[in-house]
Design a protein around this motif. Structure first.
Motif, short mmCIF file in Angstrom:
data_model
loop_
_atom_site.label_atom_id
_atom_site.label_comp_id
_atom_site.label_asym_id
_atom_site.label_seq_id
_atom_site.Cartn_x
_atom_site.Cartn_y
_atom_site.Cartn_z
N GLU A 253 54.29 30.98 -27.09
CA GLU A 253 54.37 32.43 -28.14
C GLU A 253 54.66 33.79 -27.70
OE1 GLU A 253 51.11 30.98 -31.11
OE2 GLU A 253 50.64 32.52 -30.05
N ASN A 254 55.19 34.20 -25.90
CA ASN A 254 55.40 35.22 -26.19
C ASN A 254 56.46 35.34 -25.33
OD1 ASN A 254 52.00 36.71 -25.80
ND2 ASN A 254 52.09 35.04 -23.81
N THR A 255 57.15 34.34 -25.59
CA THR A 255 58.71 33.85 -25.83
C THR A 255 59.54 33.85 -27.01
OG1 THR A 255 59.14 31.10 -25.60
CG2 THR A 255 58.34 32.93 -23.51
N PRO A 256 60.96 34.10 -26.93
CA PRO A 256 61.09 33.76 -28.55
C PRO A 256 61.30 31.81 -28.55
CG PRO A 256 63.02 34.96 -27.12
CD PRO A 256 61.58 34.89 -26.20
N VAL A 257 60.70 31.08 -27.97
CA VAL A 257 60.68 29.81 -28.14
C VAL A 257 59.83 29.64 -29.59
CG1 VAL A 257 60.27 27.59 -27.06
CG2 VAL A 257 60.94 29.27 -25.96
N ARG A 258 60.24 28.82 -30.24
CA ARG A 258 59.64 28.45 -31.77
C ARG A 258 58.85 26.60 -30.62
NH1 ARG A 258 64.08 28.33 -36.55
NH2 ARG A 258 65.26 28.03 -34.49
N VAL A 259 57.17 26.68 -31.36
CA VAL A 259 56.54 25.99 -30.58
C VAL A 259 56.06 24.89 -31.83
CG1 VAL A 259 54.60 25.01 -29.23
CG2 VAL A 259 56.24 26.88 -28.34
N ARG A 260 55.83 23.70 -31.82
CA ARG A 260 53.95 22.78 -32.92
C ARG A 260 54.55 21.96 -31.37
NH1 ARG A 260 58.16 20.94 -37.75
NH2 ARG A 260 58.73 23.55 -37.92
N VAL A 261 52.92 21.37 -32.13
CA VAL A 261 51.60 21.46 -31.51
C VAL A 261 50.57 19.52 -31.83
CG1 VAL A 261 49.25 21.08 -30.60
CG2 VAL A 261 51.27 23.58 -29.99
N ILE A 262 50.79 18.83 -31.96
CA ILE A 262 50.44 17.94 -32.28
C ILE A 262 49.55 17.13 -31.48
CG2 ILE A 262 50.83 15.42 -32.75
CD1 ILE A 262 54.08 15.99 -32.77
N GLU A 263 48.10 16.90 -32.55
CA GLU A 263 47.26 16.62 -31.95
C GLU A 263 46.13 15.53 -32.40
OE1 GLU A 263 43.89 16.00 -30.08
OE2 GLU A 263 44.89 16.98 -28.43
N ARG A 264 45.67 15.00 -31.78
CA ARG A 264 44.98 13.70 -32.95
C ARG A 264 43.52 14.05 -33.53
NH1 ARG A 264 45.35 7.92 -30.17
NH2 ARG A 264 43.99 8.92 -28.60
N ASP A 265 43.08 14.33 -32.32
CA ASP A 265 41.43 15.61 -32.49
C ASP A 265 41.37 15.59 -33.96
OD1 ASP A 265 38.84 16.41 -31.62
OD2 ASP A 265 38.34 14.62 -31.30
N ARG A 266 40.84 16.18 -34.31
CA ARG A 266 41.12 17.43 -36.03
C ARG A 266 40.37 18.68 -35.35
NH1 ARG A 266 41.37 17.62 -41.02
NH2 ARG A 266 41.73 16.00 -41.23
N ALA A 267 38.93 18.53 -34.88
CA ALA A 267 38.59 19.23 -33.52
C ALA A 267 39.00 20.04 -33.09
CB ALA A 267 36.88 18.60 -32.97
N MET A 268 39.96 19.50 -31.96
CA MET A 268 40.76 20.10 -31.26
C MET A 268 41.73 20.70 -31.73
SD MET A 268 40.59 17.55 -28.01
CE MET A 268 41.60 18.91 -26.81
N ALA A 269 42.22 20.00 -33.04
CA ALA A 269 43.51 20.44 -33.36
C ALA A 269 43.18 22.18 -34.60
CB ALA A 269 44.22 19.42 -34.50
N GLU A 270 42.10 22.02 -34.44
CA GLU A 270 41.51 23.29 -34.91
C GLU A 270 41.38 24.00 -35.09
OE1 GLU A 270 38.38 21.53 -37.56
OE2 GLU A 270 38.95 20.76 -39.23
N ARG A 271 41.28 24.12 -33.23
CA ARG A 271 40.86 25.04 -32.53
C ARG A 271 41.77 25.68 -32.05
NH1 ARG A 271 39.29 23.89 -26.28
NH2 ARG A 271 41.95 23.45 -25.76
N ALA A 272 43.07 24.85 -31.90
CA ALA A 272 43.75 25.45 -31.26
C ALA A 272 45.23 25.55 -32.61
CB ALA A 272 45.20 24.07 -30.59
N ALA A 273 44.77 25.01 -33.57
CA ALA A 273 44.73 26.48 -34.73
C ALA A 273 44.58 27.75 -34.80
CB ALA A 273 45.10 25.80 -35.78
N ASP A 274 43.27 27.87 -34.59
CA ASP A 274 42.28 28.85 -34.76
C ASP A 274 43.24 30.22 -33.79
OD1 ASP A 274 41.00 27.88 -36.60
OD2 ASP A 274 39.75 27.58 -35.69
#
Length: 456
Positions: A253-274
């Motif tokens: 996130e500190n670089t110009p690279v655009r990143v997308r994350v895929i996570e199967r576990d909903r709780a972990m996905a929500e934590r990452a989004a936060d």
């Protein structure tokens, strides 16, 4: 030196193998008698079956006169207690602990590890080591392995040679003549599963995996010479939002690279989004073609698969490559699966155990050894060390030094200058050298440097 290694899993076993091969007094402790038996049957070590956090077990392991305790069990809390017991009861002078939980690693809690609190001299975080390794793979997308030395001024590159490599069937001596200004040295070659240090007359063939020490200013040119044009990474997809995936995403996130994350576990996905600001987080299965399509893997420059399941990482990498991704990186805990990388067309892999072993060795080897990087399945080491006045190599040209057959000098730093070594280069006191050495030759290399791991 007398060392107690607590935990006889892959990391503990590899560290024991390194230290035992260098004629140290090593004792392995584990609650699983079968793992202890495996270590004592295959290595020149002693073994104690029992819980390493128990004072009587450490006493049986020889803690009263131990120089170092390495706590590498699967439990953070057990590792911390081992270090506390080793310090408070037995007065062991140096204690290394492997800790996974990120809460223990926050900078604001660093006072926890002072001698009057929780006396741990060195904390090793596998997740952080793996995240750093992943970032290095992204930074050098044409390589299968990479590591920095001399404060980031020299880079070790692992390059797979394809059929269209322009320097195939050319003796290395001739390469030196053709590219006389190139500050890069081929220090290792893996061919048909065997790693060796090449001579000036050796040629390179398609399918070889070569390790090259290159000054960072010449990395792009080096990759081009070996048929690997530099690519700019603009889009990265990360499969898995655990500690490793989250750490990589935060760094990107500190670089110009655009990143997308895929996570199967909903709780972990929500934590990452936060916790992430510019990164898009998708809740879904990284092996699902529809989810991969939604993440636009067909336009991704790299897909990094870092779930906690090796098979998922392998299959997700294959799916992503099939969908059109240019480069895939898989996290692989089982080193025997490394042989599948080629047939599955996976560009690079990260072995958490190897990165952890390298990190621990870096802290074990004291004196003038400044850094150690373990190659492959502990097949070789790259050592960064300062030359002492008492060293047998001090003041001698490289061609006159009796290096073992499995060792090569990759780079030298003298003052602020970094340069490529040649046969006539004279190594002087105070020089910092980068040495590639097959594991069997590491003890002899350390003798030549007049540095051993018991130099404190």
């Amino acid at each position: 030196m007398k060392v107690i290694i607590c935990g006889a899993g892959q990391v503990g076993w590899q560290i024991a193998r390194h230290l035992a091969s260098e004629h140290n007094d090593v004792t392995v402790v584990d609650s699983n008698p079968d793992l202890v038996r495996r270590a004592t049957d295959t290595l020149d070590v002693q073994g104690v079956a029992g819980f390493a956090s128990y004072p009587d077990v450490l006493l049986r392991a020889g803690a009263r006169d131990a120089d170092m305790v390495i706590a590498a069990t699967h439990s953070d809390e057990v590792n911390m207690v081992i270090c506390q017991v080793a310090h408070s009861i037995f007065g062991v002078t140096r204690k290394i602990a492997r800790l996974r939980a990120q809460s223990y690693l926050e900078a604001i809690y660093s006072d926890l590890y002072k001698s009057d609190h929780m006396p741990i001299d060195v904390v090793i975080s596998p997740e952080r080591e793996v995240a750093e390794a992943a970032l290095q793979r992204i930074a050098a997308p044409s390589t299968f392995d990479t590591e920095y030395f001399l404060g980031g001024r020299v880079q070790l590159l692992g390059i797979h040679l394809d059929e269209d490599c322009p320097v195939l069937n050319t003796p290395l001596r001739q390469l030196t003549d053709l590219f006389s200004t190139l500050r890069a040295v081929v220090v290792g070659v893996r061919r048909e599963g065997r790693l060796f240090t090449p001579s000036a007359e050796d040629q390179l063939f398609a399918g070889d995996q070569v390790y090259v020490c290159a000054q960072c200013e010449d990395v792009e040119r080096t990759l081009g010479i070996f048929g690997k044009p530099a690519r700019k990474q603009e889009r990265v997809v990360i499969i898995g939002a655990g500690n490793v995936g989250l750490a990589v995403a935060k760094a990107l996130e500190n670089t110009p690279v655009r990143v997308r994350v895929i996570e199967r576990d909903r709780a972990m996905a929500e934590r990452a989004a936060d916790e992430l600001e510019r990164t898009i987080v998708l809740h879904g299965d990284g092996m699902d073609v529809d989810v991969l399509t939604e993440a636009s893997v067909d336009r991704a420059d790299a897909v990094i698969c870092v779930t906690d399941d090796d098979k998922v990482n392998l299959l997700a990498a294959v799916r992503a490559k099939t969908a059109g991704c240019r480069m895939t990186i898989a996290l692989i805990n089982d080193p025997t699966m490394a042989s599948l990388m080629g047939p599955l067309d996976i560009d690079a892999y990260i072995n958490p155990r190897a990165t952890t072993v390298s990190s621990i060795l870096r802290h074990i080897r004291h004196g003038r050894v400044r850094g150690v990087y373990s190659i492959g399945d502990a097949e070789a080491e790259v050592i960064e060390a300062q030359v002492l006045s008492t060293s047998p190599i001090s003041g001698k040209p490289i061609r006159d030094i009796d290096f073992p057959e499995g060792a090569l000098v990759g780079a030298i730093q003298r003052g602020e200058e970094v340069f490529k070594p040649v046969g006539s280069t004279r190594i002087l006191e105070g020089d910092i050298v980068i040495l590639f050495a097959l594991t069997a030759d590491v003890p002899e290399v350390e003798r030549l440097l007049q540095v051993s791991i018991d130099f404190f």
